[in-house]
Design a protein around this motif. Structure first.
Motif, PDB file in Angstrom:
ATOM      1  N   THR A 114      -1.324   7.692  -8.214  1.00 59.42           N
ATOM      2  CA  THR A 114      -1.457   8.440  -6.968  1.00 59.42           C
ATOM      3  C   THR A 114      -0.535   9.663  -6.958  1.00 59.42           C
ATOM      4  O   THR A 114      -0.894  10.704  -6.401  1.00 59.42           O
ATOM      5  CB  THR A 114      -1.177   7.551  -5.746  1.00 59.42           C
ATOM      6  N   LEU A 146      -9.500   0.026  -5.544  1.00 58.53           N
ATOM      7  CA  LEU A 146      -8.081  -0.272  -5.725  1.00 58.53           C
ATOM      8  C   LEU A 146      -7.886  -1.727  -6.114  1.00 58.53           C
ATOM      9  O   LEU A 146      -8.410  -2.626  -5.445  1.00 58.53           O
ATOM     10  CB  LEU A 146      -7.340   0.033  -4.415  1.00 58.53           C
ATOM     11  N   GLY A 202      -7.972   4.179  -0.705  1.00 58.43           N
ATOM     12  CA  GLY A 202      -8.244   3.062  -1.596  1.00 58.43           C
ATOM     13  C   GLY A 202      -9.213   2.070  -0.986  1.00 58.43           C
ATOM     14  O   GLY A 202      -9.082   1.698   0.191  1.00 58.43           O
ATOM     15  N   ILE A 232      -7.299   3.284   3.837  1.00 57.49           N
ATOM     16  CA  ILE A 232      -8.084   2.185   3.283  1.00 57.49           C
ATOM     17  C   ILE A 232      -9.542   2.336   3.695  1.00 57.49           C
ATOM     18  O   ILE A 232      -9.841   2.679   4.851  1.00 57.49           O
ATOM     19  CB  ILE A 232      -7.530   0.827   3.780  1.00 57.49           C
ATOM     20  N   VAL A 270      -5.034   9.888  -0.335  1.00 56.35           N
ATOM     21  CA  VAL A 270      -5.593   8.932  -1.286  1.00 56.35           C
ATOM     22  C   VAL A 270      -6.163   7.756  -0.495  1.00 56.35           C
ATOM     23  O   VAL A 270      -5.439   7.080   0.244  1.00 56.35           O
ATOM     24  CB  VAL A 270      -4.535   8.427  -2.284  1.00 56.35           C
ATOM     25  N   LEU A 327       0.816  -1.205   0.000  1.00 58.93           N
ATOM     26  CA  LEU A 327       0.000   0.000   0.000  1.00 58.93           C
ATOM     27  C   LEU A 327       0.853   1.259   0.000  1.00 58.93           C
ATOM     28  O   LEU A 327       0.570   2.212  -0.727  1.00 58.93           O
ATOM     29  CB  LEU A 327      -0.943   0.000   1.211  1.00 58.93           C
ATOM     30  N   TYR A 351     -11.279   9.161  -2.973  1.00 57.79           N
ATOM     31  CA  TYR A 351     -11.637   7.757  -2.752  1.00 57.79           C
ATOM     32  C   TYR A 351     -11.701   7.042  -4.093  1.00 57.79           C
ATOM     33  O   TYR A 351     -12.295   7.559  -5.042  1.00 57.79           O
ATOM     34  CB  TYR A 351     -13.005   7.704  -2.074  1.00 57.79           C
ATOM     35  N   ILE A 396      -0.822   4.647  -1.315  1.00 59.36           N
ATOM     36  CA  ILE A 396      -2.138   4.674  -0.671  1.00 59.36           C
ATOM     37  C   ILE A 396      -1.991   5.127   0.780  1.00 59.36           C
ATOM     38  O   ILE A 396      -1.212   4.550   1.543  1.00 59.36           O
ATOM     39  CB  ILE A 396      -2.799   3.280  -0.729  1.00 59.36           C
ATOM     40  N   ASP A 397      -2.720   6.157   1.160  1.00 62.72           N
ATOM     41  CA  ASP A 397      -2.637   6.712   2.511  1.00 62.72           C
ATOM     42  C   ASP A 397      -3.646   6.095   3.472  1.00 62.72           C
ATOM     43  O   ASP A 397      -3.407   6.036   4.678  1.00 62.72           O
ATOM     44  CB  ASP A 397      -2.907   8.221   2.479  1.00 62.72           C
TER      45      ASP A 397
END
Length: 259
Positions: A235, A170, A248, A15, A246, A7, A167, A12-13
């Motif tokens: 991203t 992913l 995901g 979830i 971001v 991630l 959003y 990706i920051d």
């Protein structure tokens, strides 16, 4: 953002998890600092103990539809009051699929404003209420689309200096069949894609010809897909356009992004 794992490599920051698909507490094992919990109806709202335990290790935000009974700051707010203080909010108008006919008729603007007064650090979902969300303020929570980068660059150029989160579904995989199985139908529900697809076309890995070509492009407009490097390129572009966070949604399940 944590510095190890698929991630983090993909940029990706945070979830997003859906309570109908998994035990949301499993998000505590993922290498991200923030977890958002999607709203799929009152009956699927995680209990306070689960949320509190998850918030011990993560920053947790629960999607709260301000028109829905139980979360209405101008009416029945009983479920809002039962959410732990350690849990933040993502304020949204609410997906019609999870609202009654009466709830759908309630005015969004005054409820978003009242909810923001109650939760000043809340994120505000912009889907279908972009101008209202911007007027209400707070972190703007955008749904990825083909115009996201252009729109956000324009917003930043106009002087908006608030926080922006995006959003997106992913799929960290370079297998096109796996990508289409995971998010082909999701992309196909978008109006421009729906209009471009041949009638009665398959929207998963079985799609062929023009339908497959349309879907292969569309999933890259509305989702973050590809191997880790490809997703990272997407991203990075979003951050260049002005995105701060971001988020995901693991469309193939938590196991597909666990380290």
């Amino acid at each position: 953002m944590l510095t190890e794992g698929v991630l983090a490599t993909a940029g990706i920051d945070a979830i997003a998890v859906k309570p109908t698909e998994c035990d949301v507490s499993r998000a505590g094992d993922l290498a991200v600092e923030t977890v958002t919990i999607d709203y799929e109806g009152r009956e699927h709202l995680p209990d306070a103990e689960t949320l509190t335990d998850l918030a011990d290790d993560k920053t947790v935000r629960v999607t709260t539809p301000v028109r829905a009974d139980g979360f209405d700051p101008l009416g029945d707010d009983e479920r809002w009051e039962r959410l732990p203080d350690s849990v933040g909010r993502v304020l949204v108008a609410g997906h019609p699929a999870y609202l009654t006919d009466e709830e759908k008729q309630r005015a969004v603007a005054p409820r978003l404003g009242a909810a923001r007064d109650r939760a000043p650090d809340a994120w505000v979902g912009t889907e279908s209420v972009e101008r209202i969300a911007l007027a209400v303020g707070g972190t703007q929570f955008e749904l990825l689309s083909r115009s996201t980068e252009r729109d956000l660059r324009a917003l930043r150029a106009a002087g908006f200096d608030g926080e922006i989160a995006v959003y997106a579904p992913l799929v960290v995989s370079d297998d096109e069949d796996a990508i289409l199985d995971a998010v082909g139908a999701y992309a196909a529900r978008r109006k421009p894609v729906r209009e471009a697809l041949p009638a009665d076309a398959a929207t998963d890995a079985t799609a062929t010809g023009r339908a497959r070509s349309v879907l292969s492009k569309a999933v890259r407009d509305y989702a973050l897909v590809g191997d880790e490097d490809s997703v990272r390129t997407q991203t990075d572009r979003l951050r260049d356009a002005g995105v701060d966070t971001v988020v995901g949604y693991p469309a193939r399940g938590i196991d597909a992004v666990a380290d």
